[in-house]
Design a protein around this motif. Structure first.
Motif, PDB file in Angstrom:
ATOM      1  N   UNK A 257      19.390  26.677  42.161  1.00  0.00           N
ATOM      2  CA  UNK A 257      19.363  25.343  41.555  1.00  0.00           C
ATOM      3  C   UNK A 257      18.461  25.370  40.324  1.00  0.00           C
ATOM      4  N   UNK A 258      17.315  26.031  40.455  1.00  0.00           N
ATOM      5  CA  UNK A 258      16.392  26.142  39.323  1.00  0.00           C
ATOM      6  C   UNK A 258      17.072  26.821  38.141  1.00  0.00           C
ATOM      7  N   UNK A 259      17.818  27.869  38.408  1.00  0.00           N
ATOM      8  CA  UNK A 259      18.531  28.563  37.336  1.00  0.00           C
ATOM      9  C   UNK A 259      19.626  27.684  36.743  1.00  0.00           C
ATOM     10  N   UNK A 260      20.343  26.971  37.607  1.00  0.00           N
ATOM     11  CA  UNK A 260      21.451  26.127  37.137  1.00  0.00           C
ATOM     12  C   UNK A 260      20.945  25.000  36.240  1.00  0.00           C
ATOM     13  N   UNK A 261      19.818  24.410  36.607  1.00  0.00           N
ATOM     14  CA  UNK A 261      19.307  23.254  35.870  1.00  0.00           C
ATOM     15  C   UNK A 261      18.210  23.614  34.869  1.00  0.00           C
ATOM     16  N   UNK A 262      17.869  24.906  34.844  1.00  0.00           N
ATOM     17  CA  UNK A 262      16.828  25.394  33.927  1.00  0.00           C
ATOM     18  C   UNK A 262      15.501  24.662  34.138  1.00  0.00           C
ATOM     19  N   UNK A 263      15.086  24.617  35.404  1.00  0.00           N
ATOM     20  CA  UNK A 263      13.816  24.005  35.776  1.00  0.00           C
ATOM     21  C   UNK A 263      13.099  24.956  36.728  1.00  0.00           C
ATOM     22  N   UNK A 264      11.781  24.815  36.890  1.00  0.00           N
ATOM     23  CA  UNK A 264      11.057  25.669  37.844  1.00  0.00           C
ATOM     24  C   UNK A 264      11.464  25.378  39.291  1.00  0.00           C
ATOM     25  N   UNK A 265      11.360  26.384  40.149  1.00  0.00           N
ATOM     26  CA  UNK A 265      11.714  26.220  41.563  1.00  0.00           C
ATOM     27  C   UNK A 265      10.844  25.164  42.225  1.00  0.00           C
ATOM     28  N   UNK A 266       9.590  25.060  41.827  1.00  0.00           N
ATOM     29  CA  UNK A 266       8.721  24.021  42.374  1.00  0.00           C
ATOM     30  C   UNK A 266       9.221  22.624  42.056  1.00  0.00           C
ATOM     31  N   UNK A 267       9.806  22.465  40.885  1.00  0.00           N
ATOM     32  CA  UNK A 267      10.379  21.180  40.494  1.00  0.00           C
ATOM     33  C   UNK A 267      11.590  20.863  41.361  1.00  0.00           C
ATOM     34  N   UNK A 268      12.367  21.889  41.681  1.00  0.00           N
ATOM     35  CA  UNK A 268      13.507  21.704  42.586  1.00  0.00           C
ATOM     36  C   UNK A 268      13.002  21.167  43.921  1.00  0.00           C
ATOM     37  N   UNK A 269      11.963  21.779  44.452  1.00  0.00           N
ATOM     38  CA  UNK A 269      11.429  21.361  45.744  1.00  0.00           C
ATOM     39  C   UNK A 269      10.924  19.923  45.701  1.00  0.00           C
ATOM     40  N   UNK A 270      10.203  19.562  44.652  1.00  0.00           N
ATOM     41  CA  UNK A 270       9.668  18.196  44.587  1.00  0.00           C
ATOM     42  C   UNK A 270      10.778  17.162  44.399  1.00  0.00           C
ATOM     43  N   UNK A 271      11.797  17.483  43.593  1.00  0.00           N
ATOM     44  CA  UNK A 271      12.903  16.544  43.406  1.00  0.00           C
ATOM     45  C   UNK A 271      13.706  16.376  44.685  1.00  0.00           C
ATOM     46  N   UNK A 272      13.928  17.477  45.402  1.00  0.00           N
ATOM     47  CA  UNK A 272      14.660  17.398  46.660  1.00  0.00           C
ATOM     48  C   UNK A 272      13.863  16.596  47.686  1.00  0.00           C
ATOM     49  N   UNK A 273      12.572  16.809  47.733  1.00  0.00           N
ATOM     50  CA  UNK A 273      11.708  16.039  48.650  1.00  0.00           C
ATOM     51  C   UNK A 273      11.787  14.541  48.324  1.00  0.00           C
ATOM     52  N   UNK A 274      11.702  14.210  47.049  1.00  0.00           N
ATOM     53  CA  UNK A 274      11.749  12.807  46.624  1.00  0.00           C
ATOM     54  C   UNK A 274      13.100  12.186  46.990  1.00  0.00           C
ATOM     55  N   UNK A 275      14.192  12.913  46.759  1.00  0.00           N
ATOM     56  CA  UNK A 275      15.529  12.390  47.083  1.00  0.00           C
ATOM     57  C   UNK A 275      15.677  12.170  48.584  1.00  0.00           C
ATOM     58  N   UNK A 276      15.181  13.105  49.378  1.00  0.00           N
ATOM     59  CA  UNK A 276      15.253  12.955  50.836  1.00  0.00           C
ATOM     60  C   UNK A 276      14.451  11.745  51.301  1.00  0.00           C
ATOM     61  N   UNK A 277      13.284  11.550  50.709  1.00  0.00           N
ATOM     62  CA  UNK A 277      12.440  10.409  51.067  1.00  0.00           C
ATOM     63  C   UNK A 277      13.165   9.092  50.776  1.00  0.00           C
ATOM     64  N   UNK A 278      13.831   9.024  49.623  1.00  0.00           N
ATOM     65  CA  UNK A 278      14.585   7.817  49.263  1.00  0.00           C
ATOM     66  C   UNK A 278      15.741   7.614  50.243  1.00  0.00           C
ATOM     67  N   UNK A 279      16.451   8.694  50.591  1.00  0.00           N
ATOM     68  CA  UNK A 279      17.553   8.585  51.556  1.00  0.00           C
ATOM     69  C   UNK A 279      17.061   8.070  52.904  1.00  0.00           C
ATOM     70  N   UNK A 280      15.965   8.655  53.391  1.00  0.00           N
ATOM     71  CA  UNK A 280      15.430   8.215  54.685  1.00  0.00           C
ATOM     72  C   UNK A 280      15.028   6.746  54.653  1.00  0.00           C
ATOM     73  N   UNK A 281      14.380   6.333  53.586  1.00  0.00           N
ATOM     74  CA  UNK A 281      13.928   4.942  53.476  1.00  0.00           C
ATOM     75  C   UNK A 281      15.108   3.981  53.410  1.00  0.00           C
ATOM     76  N   UNK A 282      16.147   4.355  52.680  1.00  0.00           N
ATOM     77  CA  UNK A 282      17.289   3.458  52.490  1.00  0.00           C
ATOM     78  C   UNK A 282      18.228   3.425  53.691  1.00  0.00           C
ATOM     79  N   UNK A 283      18.423   4.558  54.329  1.00  0.00           N
ATOM     80  CA  UNK A 283      19.399   4.631  55.414  1.00  0.00           C
ATOM     81  C   UNK A 283      18.776   4.392  56.786  1.00  0.00           C
TER      82      UNK A 283
END
Length: 167
Positions: free
Chosen positions: A132-158
């Motif tokens: 994902x980091x390679x596909x989006x040209x972002x650091x792997x740590x950024x991938x982890x933080x964005x995925x964590x944030x998205x999961x948190x939003x999903x859990x809160x909403x659903x």
């Protein structure tokens, strides 16, 4: 390269924008890849590179994608069933799935584009963090933080009924 990777790229784009859009964007993805072949970095792999190109093309059509998610989230549950089934359990399962799908679509529409891109590449395309980091040209740590944030939003909403499949 096209024969090997086009089905995966098509599936990813179709999930994001629909089959009609996917047909066009797959062709554009491979055209851009051909035109930019001299800039290809072999260390990240071909498929993540193609996902990156496809994701950038999808971003260009972001408004349409968000409108589609919002419209789907507002759709009427009563009109979602195409046919009446004789088995009440099957009907109940379908209604539950349709309700969850509409709720999920609404949450996806509300996510930041960058978080949605990471989440969908991870969940739908089963890419690893480095891919994902390679596909989006972002650091792997950024991938982890964005995925964590998205999961948190999903859990809160659903709510508590939301169950993640992390396997």
């Amino acid at each position: 390269m096209f024969d090997r990777h086009a089905p995966a790229i098509h599936r990813y784009i179709a999930r994001r924008l629909g089959t009609g859009e996917a047909d066009d964007l797959v062709g554009q993805t491979f055209l851009i890849a051909f035109e930019r072949r001299d800039r290809f970095d072999e260390s990240s792999g071909v498929l993540p590179w193609l996902y990156g190109i496809a994701t950038n093309l999808i971003r260009r059509r972001r408004r349409d994608e968000i409108r589609q998610y919002r419209a789907y989230s507002r759709s009427d549950a009563g009109t979602a069933s195409a046919e009446a089934d004789t088995l009440s359990a099957e009907v109940a399962d379908r209604v539950d799935a349709e309700t969850t799908s509409r709720a999920l679509a609404g949450v996806l529409a509300g996510l930041r584009q960058t978080d949605r891109d990471v989440l969908l590449l991870y969940a739908w395309e089963d890419l690893s963090y480095p891919e994902i980091a390679a596909a989006l040209k972002i650091p792997a740590g950024t991938v982890a933080s964005r995925l964590h944030r998205a999961r948190r939003v999903l859990r809160a909403a659903l709510g508590p009924d939301f169950q993640e499949d992390l396997s």
